[in-house]
Write an enzyme that holds these catalytic residues in place. Structure first.
Site, mmCIF file in Angstrom:
data_model
loop_
_atom_site.group_PDB
_atom_site.id
_atom_site.type_symbol
_atom_site.label_atom_id
_atom_site.label_comp_id
_atom_site.label_asym_id
_atom_site.label_seq_id
_atom_site.Cartn_x
_atom_site.Cartn_y
_atom_site.Cartn_z
ATOM 1 N N LYS A 172 0.600 -1.124 0.279
ATOM 2 C CA LYS A 172 -0.275 -0.227 0.406
ATOM 3 C C LYS A 172 0.790 1.349 -0.058
ATOM 4 C CE LYS A 172 -1.981 2.930 3.032
ATOM 5 N NZ LYS A 172 -2.285 3.886 2.108
ATOM 6 N N GLU A 247 10.305 1.689 10.461
ATOM 7 C CA GLU A 247 11.587 2.938 9.930
ATOM 8 C C GLU A 247 10.317 4.486 10.197
ATOM 9 O OE1 GLU A 247 14.277 2.505 9.649
ATOM 10 O OE2 GLU A 247 14.348 0.493 8.609
ATOM 11 N N CYS A 281 13.413 11.739 5.839
ATOM 12 C CA CYS A 281 13.396 11.429 6.945
ATOM 13 C C CYS A 281 14.431 11.595 7.642
ATOM 14 C CB CYS A 281 13.163 9.956 7.189
ATOM 15 S SG CYS A 281 13.626 8.624 6.428
ATOM 16 N N GLU A 385 9.243 16.696 14.783
ATOM 17 C CA GLU A 385 9.228 16.541 13.050
ATOM 18 C C GLU A 385 8.059 17.492 12.965
ATOM 19 O OE1 GLU A 385 8.240 12.867 11.630
ATOM 20 O OE2 GLU A 385 10.114 12.671 10.762
HETATM 21 P P1 NAD Z 1 2.427 8.543 7.746
HETATM 22 O O1 NAD Z 1 2.675 7.167 8.915
HETATM 23 O O2 NAD Z 1 1.294 9.533 7.807
HETATM 24 O O3 NAD Z 1 1.759 7.349 6.369
HETATM 25 C C1 NAD Z 1 2.541 6.207 6.465
HETATM 26 C C2 NAD Z 1 1.621 5.277 5.594
HETATM 27 O O4 NAD Z 1 0.746 4.666 6.366
HETATM 28 C C3 NAD Z 1 0.580 6.010 4.363
HETATM 29 O O5 NAD Z 1 0.767 4.099 3.480
HETATM 30 C C4 NAD Z 1 -0.779 5.623 5.005
HETATM 31 O O6 NAD Z 1 -1.920 5.183 4.867
HETATM 32 C C5 NAD Z 1 -0.666 4.562 6.169
HETATM 33 N N1 NAD Z 1 -1.945 4.598 7.460
HETATM 34 C C6 NAD Z 1 -1.875 5.246 7.990
HETATM 35 N N2 NAD Z 1 -2.079 5.151 8.678
HETATM 36 C C7 NAD Z 1 -2.457 4.009 9.041
HETATM 37 C C8 NAD Z 1 -3.009 2.318 9.992
HETATM 38 N N3 NAD Z 1 -3.187 3.020 10.938
HETATM 39 N N4 NAD Z 1 -2.251 1.600 9.538
HETATM 40 C C9 NAD Z 1 -1.173 1.144 8.641
HETATM 41 N N5 NAD Z 1 -1.092 2.068 7.628
HETATM 42 C C10 NAD Z 1 -1.586 3.564 8.126
HETATM 43 O O7 NAD Z 1 3.281 9.246 7.633
HETATM 44 P P2 NAD Z 1 3.482 9.949 6.081
HETATM 45 O O8 NAD Z 1 2.982 11.801 6.109
HETATM 46 O O9 NAD Z 1 2.854 9.190 4.722
HETATM 47 O O10 NAD Z 1 4.917 10.159 5.721
HETATM 48 C C11 NAD Z 1 6.034 10.905 6.605
HETATM 49 C C12 NAD Z 1 6.785 10.180 7.675
HETATM 50 O O11 NAD Z 1 7.326 9.421 6.944
HETATM 51 C C13 NAD Z 1 7.565 11.225 8.296
HETATM 52 O O12 NAD Z 1 7.124 10.490 9.976
HETATM 53 C C14 NAD Z 1 8.706 10.659 8.045
HETATM 54 O O13 NAD Z 1 10.004 11.249 8.938
HETATM 55 C C15 NAD Z 1 8.491 9.046 7.815
HETATM 56 N N6 NAD Z 1 9.399 8.667 6.508
HETATM 57 C C16 NAD Z 1 10.166 8.013 7.396
HETATM 58 C C17 NAD Z 1 11.356 7.485 6.995
HETATM 59 C C18 NAD Z 1 12.631 6.225 7.456
HETATM 60 O O14 NAD Z 1 13.324 5.258 6.634
HETATM 61 N N7 NAD Z 1 12.935 6.304 8.925
HETATM 62 C C19 NAD Z 1 12.094 7.978 6.016
HETATM 63 C C20 NAD Z 1 10.145 8.340 5.300
HETATM 64 C C21 NAD Z 1 9.341 8.899 5.125
#
Ligand code: NAD
Length: 482
Positions: A172, A247, A281, A385
């Site tokens: 997804k 992650e 990130c 963040e």
């Molecule tokens: P998010 O947590 O809002 O969403 C990430 C994914 O999770 C999306 O596909 C979303 O639809 C899905 N999701 C949302 N609710 C869910 C649930 N209840 N169960 C399962 N999946 C669910 O994050 P975002 O806004 O898309 O991305 C930004 C964040 O990602 C920032 O915090 C950034 O630091 C982090 N990030 C981390 C890394 C890493 O490698 N550590 C890399 C890139 C981004």
């Protein structure tokens, strides 16, 4: 553009409910196309397809799967420009960045895991007159959930090792950036990957991501996203004892020691702060500078930041495009307001009403790169963040204080140290509570190395052998020798 459909059991299909959502170009705030808005029904169908495909795919040899990865890499590489265009359109990131980072790395991820696995041998141990053979098998059906900042880069970082180790997939992508995941599904279809091996379900996190994590037949979850979502994923998966890789978010320190050659490193520091509008990130969003060079640093840094070219993502010369959405722009601006309320001074950038980006559509989610000073290193602005083009500057008086400031946040993903003395940088790096530290560089990635965070930045490591271990189960077979 054609609507984006789910890819289930080798077919492109609508969500069972028939519902759709819009994917929007954030640089213009216009709808690109409609995307399947799926739910648990679609996840169940995709998981069933993945289960059915698991036996045959899991029975292929590693050598055969390496050939599949190479085939996929070739197919993606021949369409690298399409990937870059789609990614830029969906995210608002500069086309040059999408080519250099997103498209290139998506190809590399498949190429890397294919080459890394060549000649791989599982370990054997002999003792007490017996030989122990460690046998690896696939986890089974794995769920891969990814965010919007590096859409195909991060999805392919999971898909490649998952396929390599013989798993079948229910993936997804973020609802904000479905275009390149859809392109990957089309590519896998074109190269003839067997139906059910890779399934893609689009939609919102609580409706699709949650259903993937909850599904009892999905045996492993590799999740990249925010820490708050990661907590939900962990809470759902833990009672089912699923394999879990998380992650999560970061608030990374960039540490500039007193001997750092400021003129030489300035470009690297600006890149570490504002690449992808600060939406990586790993971006350094709190810059800690030795007090003895602070004033000189501020002057040079602000001048370099003001030189960044902000504008149309499709313009070759653009260095910074929009942020991901109007909602995200509002969130980032709320942090700029918080920074001011917490006593910070805006050195450059700021709220779009006061410091608008000119020459771009007024509806676009644009923000100027913003530098805040005079905030306490423990303020909310400096420790939470923001994930946007905002950095805070802080002076320290000695290395011990710098270490303390660097480790102040709840996160521990990455950091960087800048110094003329690499040994000093190395010693400092070891005192930082993070998964990755760069010395005099940033985002320099050897894909064999462990990638992941400590504290609230996640659990587990991905990359090279670590990804291969995550996407497999190990059985130790101990054979008594005659
Ligand atoms: P998010 O947590 O809002 O969403 C990430 C994914 O999770 C999306 O596909 C979303 O639809 C899905 N999701 C949302 N609710 C869910 C649930 N209840 N169960 C399962 N999946 C669910 O994050 P975002 O806004 O898309 O991305 C930004 C964040 O990602 C920032 O915090 C950034 O630091 C982090 N990030 C981390 C890394 C890493 O490698 N550590 C890399 C890139 C981004």
């Amino acid at each position: 553009m054609e609507p984006v459909l789910n890819y289930i059991n080798g077919n492109f299909v609508r969500a069972a409910s028939g519902f759709t959502l819009d994917t929007v170009n954030p640089a213009t705030n216009t709808v690109i196309t409609q995307v399947a808005r799926s739910d648990a029904t679609d996840v169940a169908t995709a998981t069933q397809a993945a289960r059915q495909a698991a036996t045959a795919w899991g029975a292929t040899t590693m050598e055969e799967r390496i050939v599949w990865l190479e085939r996929i890499a070739d197919a993606l590489e021949s369409e690298a420009e399409t990937i870059a265009q789609l990614e830029s359109l969906d995210t608002g990131k500069p086309i040059s960045l999408a080519r250099r980072v997103d498209a290139a790395r998506s190809v590399d991820n498949f190429r890397f895991f294919a080459s890394h696995a060549k000649g791989h041998q599982d370990p054997m141990f002999s003792d007490h007159g017996a030989v122990n053979h460690v046998h690896r098998s696939p986890v089974g059906v794995v769920g891969l959930i990814t965010p919007w900042n590096l859409p195909l880069y991060l999805l392919s970082w999971k898909v490649a090792p998952a396929l390599l180790m013989g798993n079948t997939i229910v993936a997804k992508p973020s609802e904000l950036t479905p275009l390149t995941a859809n392109f990957l599904a089309k590519t896998l279809h074109k190269v003839g990957l067997p139906p059910g091996v890779f399934n893609l379900v689009h939609g919102y996190g609580p409706e699709v991501g949650q259903a993937i994590v909850e599904h009892p037949d999905v045996r492993g979850i590799s999740f990249t996203g925010g820490t708050a979502t990661g907590k939900l994923v962990a809470a759902t998966a833990a009672p089912m004892f699923k394999k879990l890789s998380l992650e999560l978010g970061g608030k990374n320190a960039t540490v500039v020691l007193d001997d750092a050659p400021l003129d030489e490193i300035m470009e690297g520091l600006v890149r570490a702060s504002f690449t992808n509008s600060g939406q990586v990130c790993l971006c350094g969003s709190r810059i800690l500078v030795d007090a003895s060079i602070y004033d000189s640093f501020v002057a040079k840094f602000v001048a370099a930041v003001e030189d960044l070219r902000i504008g149309d993502p499709l313009d070759e010369a653009t260095q910074m495009g929009s942020v991901i959405s109007q909602d995200h722009k509002t969130k980032v601006e709320s942090y700029i307001q918080l920074g001011i309320a917490e006593g910070g001074t805006v050195l450059t950038g700021g709220l779009s009403e006061e410091a608008p980006v000119t020459g771009v559509p007024a509806e676009g989610a644009y923000l100027r790169p913003t530098v805040l000073a005079e905030l306490s290193a423990s303020s909310r602005t400096a420790t939470e963040e923001i994930f946007g083009p905002v950095v805070t500057l802080h002076a320290f008086s000695n290395e011990d204080e710098a270490v303390e400031m660097a480790n102040l946040t709840a996160y521990g993903l990455a950091g960087s140290v800048w110094t003329a003395d690499t040994e000093r940088g190395h010693a400092f790096a070891k005192r930082m509570e993070t998964g990755i530290v760069w010395v005099n560089t940033w985002l320099n990635r050897d894909l064999r190395t462990p990638f992941g965070g400590v504290k609230q930045s996640g659990v587990g490591r991905e990359g090279g052998d670590w990804s291969m271990a995550f996407f497999s189960e190990m059985t130790n077979v101990c054979i008594q020798l005659p």
